[in-house]
Scaffold this active site. Sequence first.
Site, PDB file in Angstrom:
ATOM      1  N   ASP A   7      -8.486  -1.488   2.426  1.00  0.00           N
ATOM      2  CA  ASP A   7      -9.955  -1.887   1.372  1.00  0.00           C
ATOM      3  C   ASP A   7     -10.016   0.328   1.133  1.00  0.00           C
ATOM      4  O   ASP A   7      -8.812   0.516   1.861  1.00  0.00           O
ATOM      5  CB  ASP A   7     -10.546  -1.122   2.659  1.00  0.00           C
ATOM      6  CG  ASP A   7     -12.172  -0.951   2.412  1.00  0.00           C
ATOM      7  OD1 ASP A   7     -12.604  -1.499   0.973  1.00  0.00           O
ATOM      8  OD2 ASP A   7     -12.940  -0.241   3.356  1.00  0.00           O
TER       9      ASP A   7
ATOM     10  N   ASP B 128     -12.688   2.610   0.114  1.00  0.00           N
ATOM     11  CA  ASP B 128     -13.761   4.153   0.715  1.00  0.00           C
ATOM     12  C   ASP B 128     -13.235   3.816   2.126  1.00  0.00           C
ATOM     13  O   ASP B 128     -13.603   2.613   2.279  1.00  0.00           O
ATOM     14  CB  ASP B 128     -14.952   3.545  -0.175  1.00  0.00           C
ATOM     15  CG  ASP B 128     -14.538   4.048  -1.568  1.00  0.00           C
ATOM     16  OD1 ASP B 128     -13.581   5.064  -1.960  1.00  0.00           O
ATOM     17  OD2 ASP B 128     -15.157   3.318  -2.132  1.00  0.00           O
TER      18      ASP B 128
END
Length: 193
Positions: free
Chosen positions: A10, A12
Amino acid sequence: MGTRKAVFLDRDGTVSREVGYVNHERRLRLLPGSAAAIRKLNDAGLLAVLVTNQAGVARGYFQESLVHVVHKRLETLLDEEAGARLDGIYFCPHHPDVGQPPWRLDCDCRKPRPGMLLRAGEDLDIDLAISYLVSDHIKDVSMAMEAGLTGVMVRTGYGAGLLEYHAHKWTTRPHHVTEDLAAAVDLILELES
């Protein structure tokens, strides 16, 4: 089914700081140790693949072209800091309820649906059953586990708060929890040895 192993990341809160919508390339900042962790994956022969929702496009906060600019900056920062590279970048610009077509779309690529994982699996010859996903959000980890991957949750980004205040409500638990991406990569490499 593919033959290669990957670690899906992922963006952020996992690789870069969680700052809300990254509406300018300068807002993207790597978390400490992220570049070195990705370099370890590169050196170990595991693919490093970014998968990220970017509904700011659908919401009209920025154009899709900015997402590409931000990802180019991410690649530059990874290279400059540790000689690290991403083997693939996949993002979903859609939202099922907000924005205008073509961005307002109930798609298969918006996490927690597995479209990005499946697409990367086909594109990069990845065997999802022997791969991993690292994220600061349980919805990503749950998606990965449903797709047959090993899910690792980190305490950076939203992770610490979700683990402390919401874990009692979860029907799915991550396979592993680590402090950050660096610790997650160390764990993965230990599992692979």
